[in-house]
Design a protein around this motif. Structure first.
Motif, mmCIF file in Angstrom:
data_model
loop_
_atom_site.group_PDB
_atom_site.id
_atom_site.type_symbol
_atom_site.label_atom_id
_atom_site.label_comp_id
_atom_site.label_asym_id
_atom_site.label_seq_id
_atom_site.Cartn_x
_atom_site.Cartn_y
_atom_site.Cartn_z
ATOM 1 N N ASP A 189 0.816 -1.210 0.000
ATOM 2 C CA ASP A 189 0.000 0.000 0.000
ATOM 3 C C ASP A 189 0.853 1.266 0.000
ATOM 4 O OD1 ASP A 189 -2.427 -1.234 -0.188
ATOM 5 O OD2 ASP A 189 -2.922 -1.090 1.937
ATOM 6 N N VAL A 190 1.928 1.269 0.802
ATOM 7 C CA VAL A 190 2.781 2.458 0.851
ATOM 8 C C VAL A 190 3.421 2.713 -0.510
ATOM 9 C CG1 VAL A 190 4.879 3.461 1.850
ATOM 10 C CG2 VAL A 190 3.218 2.319 3.323
ATOM 11 N N ARG A 191 3.901 1.668 -1.155
ATOM 12 C CA ARG A 191 4.539 1.837 -2.461
ATOM 13 C C ARG A 191 3.562 2.398 -3.493
ATOM 14 N NH1 ARG A 191 9.574 0.224 -2.488
ATOM 15 N NH2 ARG A 191 10.298 -1.517 -1.210
ATOM 16 N N ALA A 192 2.318 1.965 -3.435
ATOM 17 C CA ALA A 192 1.320 2.400 -4.426
ATOM 18 C C ALA A 192 0.663 3.721 -4.057
ATOM 19 C CB ALA A 192 0.251 1.322 -4.570
ATOM 20 N N SER A 193 0.871 4.205 -2.822
ATOM 21 C CA SER A 193 0.171 5.400 -2.369
ATOM 22 C C SER A 193 0.648 6.654 -3.100
ATOM 23 C CB SER A 193 0.350 5.577 -0.858
ATOM 24 O OG SER A 193 1.712 5.816 -0.539
ATOM 25 N N THR A 194 -0.237 7.634 -3.141
ATOM 26 C CA THR A 194 0.092 8.917 -3.771
ATOM 27 C C THR A 194 0.394 9.993 -2.740
ATOM 28 O OG1 THR A 194 -2.260 9.484 -3.868
ATOM 29 C CG2 THR A 194 -1.311 8.395 -5.796
ATOM 30 N N ALA A 195 0.100 9.726 -1.471
ATOM 31 C CA ALA A 195 0.375 10.707 -0.423
ATOM 32 C C ALA A 195 0.225 10.080 0.957
ATOM 33 C CB ALA A 195 -0.563 11.907 -0.549
ATOM 34 N N PHE A 196 0.967 10.639 1.918
ATOM 35 C CA PHE A 196 0.731 10.357 3.326
ATOM 36 C C PHE A 196 -0.174 11.465 3.852
ATOM 37 C CE2 PHE A 196 5.150 8.700 2.705
ATOM 38 C CZ PHE A 196 4.878 7.354 2.933
ATOM 39 N N ASN A 197 -1.183 11.110 4.612
ATOM 40 C CA ASN A 197 -2.128 12.100 5.116
ATOM 41 C C ASN A 197 -2.039 12.233 6.626
ATOM 42 O OD1 ASN A 197 -3.689 10.499 2.690
ATOM 43 N ND2 ASN A 197 -3.877 12.708 2.544
ATOM 44 N N SER A 198 -2.262 13.450 7.118
ATOM 45 C CA SER A 198 -2.261 13.681 8.556
ATOM 46 C C SER A 198 -3.653 13.502 9.149
ATOM 47 C CB SER A 198 -1.746 15.085 8.876
ATOM 48 O OG SER A 198 -2.573 16.068 8.252
ATOM 49 N N SER A 199 -4.692 13.604 8.307
ATOM 50 C CA SER A 199 -6.070 13.472 8.772
ATOM 51 C C SER A 199 -6.945 13.055 7.603
ATOM 52 C CB SER A 199 -6.568 14.791 9.377
ATOM 53 O OG SER A 199 -6.516 15.830 8.408
ATOM 54 N N VAL A 200 -8.234 12.961 7.854
ATOM 55 C CA VAL A 200 -9.197 12.598 6.811
ATOM 56 C C VAL A 200 -10.246 13.706 6.707
ATOM 57 C CG1 VAL A 200 -10.962 10.951 6.084
ATOM 58 C CG2 VAL A 200 -8.867 10.128 7.171
ATOM 59 N N SER A 201 -10.476 14.173 5.503
ATOM 60 C CA SER A 201 -11.451 15.237 5.293
ATOM 61 C C SER A 201 -12.429 14.828 4.203
ATOM 62 C CB SER A 201 -10.747 16.548 4.921
ATOM 63 O OG SER A 201 -9.948 16.368 3.759
ATOM 64 N N ALA A 202 -13.410 15.696 3.927
ATOM 65 C CA ALA A 202 -14.379 15.435 2.864
ATOM 66 C C ALA A 202 -13.641 15.294 1.529
ATOM 67 C CB ALA A 202 -15.385 16.575 2.807
ATOM 68 N N PRO A 203 -14.140 14.454 0.620
ATOM 69 C CA PRO A 203 -15.441 13.756 0.637
ATOM 70 C C PRO A 203 -15.417 12.373 1.294
ATOM 71 C CG PRO A 203 -14.402 13.420 -1.469
ATOM 72 C CD PRO A 203 -13.448 14.269 -0.677
ATOM 73 N N TYR A 204 -14.396 12.115 2.131
ATOM 74 C CA TYR A 204 -14.301 10.819 2.790
ATOM 75 C C TYR A 204 -14.887 10.948 4.197
ATOM 76 C CZ TYR A 204 -11.004 10.369 -1.011
ATOM 77 O OH TYR A 204 -10.429 10.372 -2.260
ATOM 78 N N SER A 205 -15.903 10.175 4.488
ATOM 79 C CA SER A 205 -16.532 10.234 5.799
ATOM 80 C C SER A 205 -16.457 8.868 6.469
ATOM 81 C CB SER A 205 -18.000 10.670 5.670
ATOM 82 O OG SER A 205 -18.735 9.737 4.897
ATOM 83 N N ASP A 206 -16.444 8.891 7.795
ATOM 84 C CA ASP A 206 -16.348 7.656 8.562
ATOM 85 C C ASP A 206 -17.219 7.768 9.806
ATOM 86 O OD1 ASP A 206 -15.704 5.336 9.848
ATOM 87 O OD2 ASP A 206 -13.580 5.818 10.166
ATOM 88 N N LEU A 214 10.632 -2.090 8.502
ATOM 89 C CA LEU A 214 10.893 -1.984 7.068
ATOM 90 C C LEU A 214 10.751 -0.531 6.634
ATOM 91 C CD1 LEU A 214 11.518 -3.546 4.433
ATOM 92 C CD2 LEU A 214 9.045 -3.684 4.060
ATOM 93 N N ARG A 215 11.707 -0.069 5.845
ATOM 94 C CA ARG A 215 11.641 1.272 5.262
ATOM 95 C C ARG A 215 11.127 1.147 3.837
ATOM 96 N NH1 ARG A 215 15.782 4.917 3.165
ATOM 97 N NH2 ARG A 215 14.930 7.024 3.216
ATOM 98 N N ILE A 216 10.065 1.890 3.538
ATOM 99 C CA ILE A 216 9.375 1.747 2.258
ATOM 100 C C ILE A 216 9.319 3.099 1.548
ATOM 101 C CG2 ILE A 216 7.295 0.869 1.136
ATOM 102 C CD1 ILE A 216 6.587 -0.315 3.985
ATOM 103 N N VAL A 217 9.686 3.106 0.281
ATOM 104 C CA VAL A 217 9.663 4.331 -0.522
ATOM 105 C C VAL A 217 8.455 4.320 -1.443
ATOM 106 C CG1 VAL A 217 10.919 5.745 -2.195
ATOM 107 C CG2 VAL A 217 12.186 4.466 -0.457
ATOM 108 N N ARG A 218 7.710 5.423 -1.453
ATOM 109 C CA ARG A 218 6.565 5.538 -2.352
ATOM 110 C C ARG A 218 7.024 5.591 -3.794
ATOM 111 N NH1 ARG A 218 4.437 10.781 -0.681
ATOM 112 N NH2 ARG A 218 3.719 10.763 -2.845
ATOM 113 N N MET A 219 6.258 4.983 -4.666
ATOM 114 C CA MET A 219 6.562 4.979 -6.088
ATOM 115 C C MET A 219 5.837 6.103 -6.838
ATOM 116 S SD MET A 219 8.735 2.463 -6.634
ATOM 117 C CE MET A 219 9.492 3.101 -5.130
ATOM 118 N N ASN A 220 4.823 6.692 -6.199
ATOM 119 C CA ASN A 220 4.022 7.729 -6.852
ATOM 120 C C ASN A 220 4.233 9.093 -6.185
ATOM 121 O OD1 ASN A 220 2.617 5.933 -8.699
ATOM 122 N ND2 ASN A 220 1.566 5.149 -6.889
#
Length: 260
Positions: free
Chosen positions: A68-85, A254-260
């Motif tokens: 998931d980390v490799r495929a991710s496009t960003a690390f997020n500090s929080s969750v905002s709209a349009p994603y609700s939980d 494990l240290r993982i580098v994002r690809m995106n």
């Protein structure tokens, strides 16, 4: 004429009371020693089996997060709209978590049209109304979802948060997940259970890095802007059981580098 051997005196006299007393005294000691050795052997075998299980579990969990980390496009500090939980923490999702060994990792990931490893898998695109989905598909923005890794009651979960308001060119396969314990009262947004990544979790920590730097970003957990330049993460997962008599744990880093 054949001579007949005399009968052995010991055989003739039988077993004495003293010999019986000695046997009765020693035999329980021998049995006790045997039981102790057997118990230790079985205990050692269980410890080895538990250690092997924890090693495999922690390794598979790290592998799961690595993908998931490799495929991710960003690390997020929080969750905002349009994603609700509807089951988020009281103060909302925050990557700080509750401490240095109990972090929360929030990832932005590209949504896909089918599940992993399928030969027909492709990225899901938003229908921006600017470009035609049939002839100009890849000019549209990529649809994304949020993957949240968090620990609750010594279990590491992965929760999916999806955008159900933005129109898409093709339906994404990812579905919103919710806690299994609340399944009887799930709102309509919930479509599946949170994924269990590992149980018996003792610690879950995440350090963020810029590019391939070995040092963690300064003030990474006090300055939310630090994540905007983060390109890699070092994940440490410790699982096992700690008791007064014996502890069995497994720690994977494990240290993982994002690809995106």
């Amino acid at each position: 004429m054949q001579r007949i051997r005399p009968i052995n005196r010991a055989m003739r006299r039988g077993v004495t009371l003293i010999e019986i007393t000695i046997v009765i005294t020693i035999l329980p000691l021998i049995i006790t020693a045997f039981i102790l050795v057997l118990d230790k052997t079985l205990g050692d075998a269980k410890t080895v089996a538990a250690q092997s299980t924890y090693d495999i579990t922690s390794s598979l969990a790290i592998d799961r997060m690595e993908d998931d980390v490799r495929a991710s496009t960003a690390f997020n500090s929080s969750v905002s709209a349009p994603y609700s939980d509807p089951y988020q923490p009281v103060a909302g999702w925050n990557y700080v978590g509750t401490g240095s060994t109990d972090r929360v990792m929030i990832l932005s990931l590209p949504a896909t049209t089918v599940r992993e490893n399928a030969t027909t898998r492709s990225v899901a695109y938003q229908d921006s109304a600017t470009y035609d989905c049939a002839t100009q598909l890849t000019l549209n923005p990529i649809m994304t979802y949020r993957a949240i890794y968090f620990v609750n009651n010594a279990t590491l979960y992965k929760r999916f948060l999806t955008d159900t308001t933005t129109p898409t060119c093709a339906t994404q396969i990812q579905k919103q997940t919710c806690p299994s314990a609340s399944i009887a009262s799930w709102p309509s947004i919930c479509k599946a259970r949170d994924e269990v990544i590992a149980e018996d979790v003792l610690a879950f920590s995440v350090d963020y890095h810029q590019d391939r730097s070995a040092d963690a970003l300064p003030n990474q957990y006090t300055d939310t802007g630090a994540l905007s330049i983060a390109r890699a993460a070092t994940i440490t997962l410790k699982i096992g059981k700690i008791t007064n008599s014996k502890s069995t744990t497994s720690t994977q880093t494990l240290r993982i580098v994002r690809m995106n």
